[in-house]
Structures are given as C-alpha cells and as structure tokens.
Design a protein around this motif. Structure first.
Motif, PDB file in Angstrom:
ATOM      1  N   HIS A  72      -5.792  -2.451   5.731  1.00  0.00           N
ATOM      2  CA  HIS A  72      -4.581  -2.198   4.952  1.00  0.00           C
ATOM      3  C   HIS A  72      -3.552  -1.468   5.829  1.00  0.00           C
ATOM      4  O   HIS A  72      -3.904  -0.784   6.788  1.00  0.00           O
ATOM      5  CB  HIS A  72      -4.891  -1.334   3.729  1.00  0.00           C
ATOM      6  CG  HIS A  72      -5.695  -2.037   2.680  1.00  0.00           C
ATOM      7  ND1 HIS A  72      -5.153  -2.458   1.486  1.00  0.00           N
ATOM      8  CD2 HIS A  72      -6.999  -2.398   2.652  1.00  0.00           C
ATOM      9  CE1 HIS A  72      -6.089  -3.046   0.763  1.00  0.00           C
ATOM     10  NE2 HIS A  72      -7.225  -3.018   1.449  1.00  0.00           N
ATOM     11  N   HIS A  86      -3.526   4.921  -2.577  1.00  0.00           N
ATOM     12  CA  HIS A  86      -4.359   5.898  -1.879  1.00  0.00           C
ATOM     13  C   HIS A  86      -3.923   7.292  -2.325  1.00  0.00           C
ATOM     14  O   HIS A  86      -2.738   7.619  -2.263  1.00  0.00           O
ATOM     15  CB  HIS A  86      -4.212   5.741  -0.368  1.00  0.00           C
ATOM     16  CG  HIS A  86      -4.355   4.308   0.091  1.00  0.00           C
ATOM     17  ND1 HIS A  86      -5.580   3.727   0.353  1.00  0.00           N
ATOM     18  CD2 HIS A  86      -3.419   3.340   0.302  1.00  0.00           C
ATOM     19  CE1 HIS A  86      -5.398   2.467   0.720  1.00  0.00           C
ATOM     20  NE2 HIS A  86      -4.089   2.208   0.691  1.00  0.00           N
ATOM     21  N   ALA A  89      -7.174   3.525   5.638  1.00  0.00           N
ATOM     22  CA  ALA A  89      -6.595   2.280   5.151  1.00  0.00           C
ATOM     23  C   ALA A  89      -6.540   1.244   6.269  1.00  0.00           C
ATOM     24  O   ALA A  89      -6.872   0.059   6.062  1.00  0.00           O
ATOM     25  CB  ALA A  89      -5.199   2.537   4.586  1.00  0.00           C
ATOM     26  N   VAL A 105      -0.293   1.158   5.252  1.00  0.00           N
ATOM     27  CA  VAL A 105       0.456   1.960   4.286  1.00  0.00           C
ATOM     28  C   VAL A 105       1.950   1.756   4.497  1.00  0.00           C
ATOM     29  O   VAL A 105       2.476   1.971   5.584  1.00  0.00           O
ATOM     30  CB  VAL A 105       0.090   3.456   4.423  1.00  0.00           C
ATOM     31  CG1 VAL A 105       1.036   4.311   3.590  1.00  0.00           C
ATOM     32  CG2 VAL A 105      -1.357   3.681   3.990  1.00  0.00           C
ATOM     33  N   TRP A 131      -4.653  -0.758  -3.699  1.00  0.00           N
ATOM     34  CA  TRP A 131      -3.504  -0.562  -2.812  1.00  0.00           C
ATOM     35  C   TRP A 131      -2.894   0.839  -2.951  1.00  0.00           C
ATOM     36  O   TRP A 131      -1.906   1.159  -2.291  1.00  0.00           O
ATOM     37  CB  TRP A 131      -2.429  -1.630  -3.071  1.00  0.00           C
ATOM     38  CG  TRP A 131      -2.039  -1.802  -4.503  1.00  0.00           C
ATOM     39  CD1 TRP A 131      -2.640  -2.601  -5.428  1.00  0.00           C
ATOM     40  CD2 TRP A 131      -0.956  -1.149  -5.192  1.00  0.00           C
ATOM     41  NE1 TRP A 131      -2.000  -2.498  -6.650  1.00  0.00           N
ATOM     42  CE2 TRP A 131      -0.966  -1.620  -6.526  1.00  0.00           C
ATOM     43  CE3 TRP A 131       0.016  -0.213  -4.811  1.00  0.00           C
ATOM     44  CZ2 TRP A 131      -0.053  -1.182  -7.477  1.00  0.00           C
ATOM     45  CZ3 TRP A 131       0.931   0.213  -5.749  1.00  0.00           C
ATOM     46  CH2 TRP A 131       0.892  -0.263  -7.063  1.00  0.00           C
ATOM     47  N   ASP A 143       0.824  -1.209   0.000  1.00  0.00           N
ATOM     48  CA  ASP A 143       0.000   0.000   0.000  1.00  0.00           C
ATOM     49  C   ASP A 143       0.856   1.256   0.000  1.00  0.00           C
ATOM     50  O   ASP A 143       1.872   1.338   0.714  1.00  0.00           O
ATOM     51  CB  ASP A 143      -0.936   0.015   1.208  1.00  0.00           C
ATOM     52  CG  ASP A 143      -2.165  -0.849   0.980  1.00  0.00           C
ATOM     53  OD1 ASP A 143      -3.280  -0.340   1.120  1.00  0.00           O
ATOM     54  OD2 ASP A 143      -2.005  -2.044   0.641  1.00  0.00           O
TER      55      ASP A 143
END
Length: 477
Positions: free
Chosen positions: A205, A163, A200, A207, A161, A127
């Motif tokens: 997720h 942003h 996220a 980052v 994935w 990500d």
C-alpha cells in the motif's frame, strides 16, 4: 407548543437516532443572544457548548448581512456574483502560502469529503492515516475515517485502506508523563505515523494522505505535543502523501494567538477544511488548498458543482463573521479569557481530586475527570453528573473523549470575565457537592453513587425520561 407536546411530535416525526443534548431531560430552547440561550420559561443559560455560534448567537451584524443579501439575491453558485470571490480573497489572506484556492460547500462533513477527493486526485491512492478517536463527519466517506464512529456502536470497523495512529494524548495516551520524557512526546507519537507508513508499504500500500484535527475535539480536547505535526508532515510528504488539517471545530481564531490552530505547530498543511463557526450557525464551509492540488483535481476532467456551496447569502454571512472577529477583537478576547479560565481550572484541579488534568489553549479547554489520580481511572458517570448539575444551575456544558470523562469548554467567542467567574464558581460548587456525597454515604452509598443511583442529596445519578423509563446518563455529543 408546550415542551411535552414538542417532545411527542419529535419522537413521532424525527428519527430516533437524532440525539438531543441532555436527552433524558432536554432543554427546550426558544431564543439565544450572544453567549446565552433561553428556554420556554425564559430561563437564561450560560452557553459553554456552542462553538458554532462563533461570534455569539444571533449576532446583529451577521443577521443583518444575511438578511440584506437574501432580499437582494439568493441563487445557486453557478451564477457569477461578487460575494464568493470577495470571501475567497478574504479567507486566502488569512492563510500562509501556498494555501490560496477555495472550494465552498455547506458543512464540515462535505468539506472533509471533498478534501479526500482532492487528495486522491493528487496522489492517485486512497490509503490514509487518521488518529485514533478522531471524528471527521457523518457522510459514508467520513465515517470510514472516523474511529470515533467506526470503532463504536453501529460501526463496521476499519477499512483496509485506513491506518490508525495513536492519538497524541500526553495524559493517558501511549506516551505520557509516567513512561516518557515530555521532551520526547512529539517525536515518539510522530514515529508511530512513520511506522504505519512503512508497514503499509511492506503490504503493497502507499499512503496518500494524513488527516487530523489540529486540536482533537471529540477525542477529548487533545493538545498535540510540540513538533508533532512538524515531524508527521515530513514523514507523510516523504512518502508522497498530502497533509489535511481539519479546522472545522478549532479554526477562526478560537486558539486566540492564531487564526488557525495548525499555526500553533508552525506547519503549513496541503489542504485545510473549515466549517461550523464560518457561518455562525448558517450552513457554510470551505476547503482551502494549493494551486497545485487544485490543478490535479481539475485534471480529472470531472466538473465540481455544489448547488448551494458559495451561494451569495452564505458568502455574505461568512464575510461578516470574519469582519466581526476583527472588529470586536475576538481573538484577543480568546487569549485573555482562555488564559484566565485555564488558570482557574488549574486551581480547581489542586482543590478537587476528581480532576485529573486540565488543558487547552484559547477558548478550547478540557477538564479530564478521574476516580483515582494515580491510576487515572476515567470518571465517566461523574462527568455526566457534573454536566447535569451544571444544567440545573443554568450552565450548558458537555463531556466527550473515548471514555466520555472530559468536560469540554468551547463557548461563543464573546464569553467574558464575568461569565468565566460564574462558570468557575458553579464548577467549584458541583465538585464540592460530589465530594461531600462520597464522604457521607460510606461504602453502600458510594457503590450506589458509582452505579448511577440518585442519592439522598438529590444528585441525579439516574434520570427519569418523559415516558417514565429510568435510564442512566449517556454520553451527550
């Protein structure tokens, strides 16, 4: 060959998606020197476009360094030779600690691709946060993190994935001088990144990286507000991610006061990518990172090998570029000429209502054109007219940004005071001509003007291609 024959062969043998500057009426360039380019009729053009020819087109010392090394040794990078370590040592000396480990590649796209691999090896996640309107290269991996590409014609949209944070544009961005105290710009835009990190994580997720040009180029010559990267880097690192500074377009002293544009914000990235100006037109680029991240990459067990990345000829050329920057005091020149040009651009803004904003630092400057100063309506067609008229006056300029309404100045670093005066005088004349056309033609003429029709004064609002097709000006990247 005659220009017409060259065009015929290009159309036949070169992919149609490979664009030319001034595509409806391209210039055939036959040679270049310093800050000038020459066409087949030996007309001299003042080059305000080529940030690649960083120390000047065909700089004799750079040409000599490459020629001498090519005569002596040109081989792949698995053989031990001095030039690669001398270049790495020289580059490392220009970066703050702990940035000291180099990986050599052939292009900025390759550098950014490798930077993603390094980040993923270190953080164990894919990500990433990118800025809206960003462009980081032409490979599949770089298109995936470039809204400038994936959000436009031919793009496939954003992957889950990736942003996207708002571009920190303080003129027409989410936070600007109409809705926010300028003192809060940096904190407001940085908080958008923190919000993405939190969102996220809520969705399972994590980052692993944040990548941004230190000054956004294709996004419209954007100068981020004070403390923006300081806060962003803090948020990303607290989340376990690494920070990547893309210096492919803005590095090597273009900002004048510093060697690297990220230094303007008093931050130290974890990974830096450099390219374009590094070889003054020769294909050489680099990723610079920390020993810790380099060790994580080594720990994957996969050997890194790039046949030509770091070859002796490329390294000799890049070394000489660094020497020329120092010897000819090109950083100092960028400060003097850049400050002078920006002041002159400000004066043009006061005189011409077509100019909504002027901004920049060193030899990285932008003039944003608007149809309405209050509404800030992008003047996209007008920007294309301006660069076309400048071309007719033997000045090469380009336009970019999300609405293709920002004139971009990124000349070779040897641009001088006389060049600056010539550019300003011709810009002034083009803006005055446009204003005269608009005032004379009345409602019908104005409508024709805004819809791209050639007016009686000869302003080229539509262009005739070599095959006879009439086309509207398009964005020239």
């Amino acid at each position: 060959m005659e220009k017409a024959e060259t065009l015929v062969k290009r159309h036949k043998y070169i992919g149609k998606s490979c664009a030319l500057f001034f595509s409806s009426d391209p210039i055939k360039i036959t040679r270049a020197q310093g800050q000038y380019m020459f066409d087949e009729a030996d007309n001299r053009y003042l080059d305000c476009i080529n940030n690649v020819a960083h120390v000047g087109h065909c700089h004799p010392d750079v040409v000599r360094a490459g020629t001498e090394q090519m005569v002596q040794l040109s081989t792949n990078s698995r053989f031990l030779h001095d030039k690669i370590v001398l270049l790495a040592e020289k580059l490392a000396s220009t970066f703050p600690d702990p940035l000291s480990v180099c990986f050599f590649v052939n292009s900025g796209s390759e550098a950014n691709d490798l930077a993603l691999r390094l980040a993923r090896a270190h953080t164990k996640t894919t990500d990433i946060i990118v800025l809206d309107h960003a462009y980081h290269g032409h490979t599949i991996s770089e298109i995936a993190i470039s809204p400038y590409k994936f959000d436009h014609t031919g793009g496939e949209g954003k992957a889950d994935w990736v942003h996207v944070a708002p571009c920190p544009d303080t003129y027409r961005g989410k936070y600007n001088d109409k809705n926010c105290d300028p003192a809060d710009f940096g904190a407001k835009y940085a908080q958008e990144v923190q919000t993405l990190i939190e969102a996220a994580e809520e969705n399972g997720h994590r980052v692993g990286a944040f990548i941004a040009e230190s000054l956004q180029s294709c996004g419209g010559q954007i100068i981020p507000p004070k403390n923006y990267y300081r806060d962003v880097y803090k948020y990303v690192r607290e989340a376990g991610g690494v920070c990547i500074a893309d210096e492919v377009q803005v590095g090597f002293g273009r900002v004048g006061s510093h060697m690297w544009a990220f230094e303007l914000q008093d931050v130290v990235p974890d990974i830096v990518t450099i390219g374009k100006p590094m070889g003054n037109g020769h294909p050489v680029a680099c990723v610079v990172t920390t020993p810790e991240i380099a060790a994580s990459f080594t720990a994957t067990g996969m050997e890194y090998f790039n046949t030509y990345g770091g070859n002796p000829v490329s390294c000799a050329i890049a070394l000489e570029v660094l020497e020329v920057i120092e010897r000819e005091k090109l950083r100092e020149n960028a400060v003097v000429i850049g400050d002078y040009l920006l002041e002159e651009f400000h004066k043009l803004k006061e005189k011409h209502p077509l100019i909504g904003d002027t901004r920049g630092v060193g030899m990285f400057l932008g003039i944003e054109l608007v149809k309405d100063l209050e509404k800030r309506t992008p003047a996209t067609v007008e920007a294309q007219i301006v660069i076309t008229r400048l071309k007719e006056k033997f000045v090469l300029f380009s336009a970019d940004g999300p609405q293709a309404n920002v004139l971009k100045f990124k000349s070779p670093m040897c641009f001088n005071k006389d060049n600056a005066d010539e550019l300003v005088q011709k810009l002034d004349q083009v803006f005055s001509d446009l204003e005269e056309v608009r005032s004379k033609n009345g409602p019908v003429g104005k409508m024709a003007y805004e819809n791209g029709i050639i007016d009686q004064s000869g302003v080229p609002k539509c262009l005739v291609a070599a095959n006879g097709d009439v086309t509207h000006p398009t964005r020239d990247n």
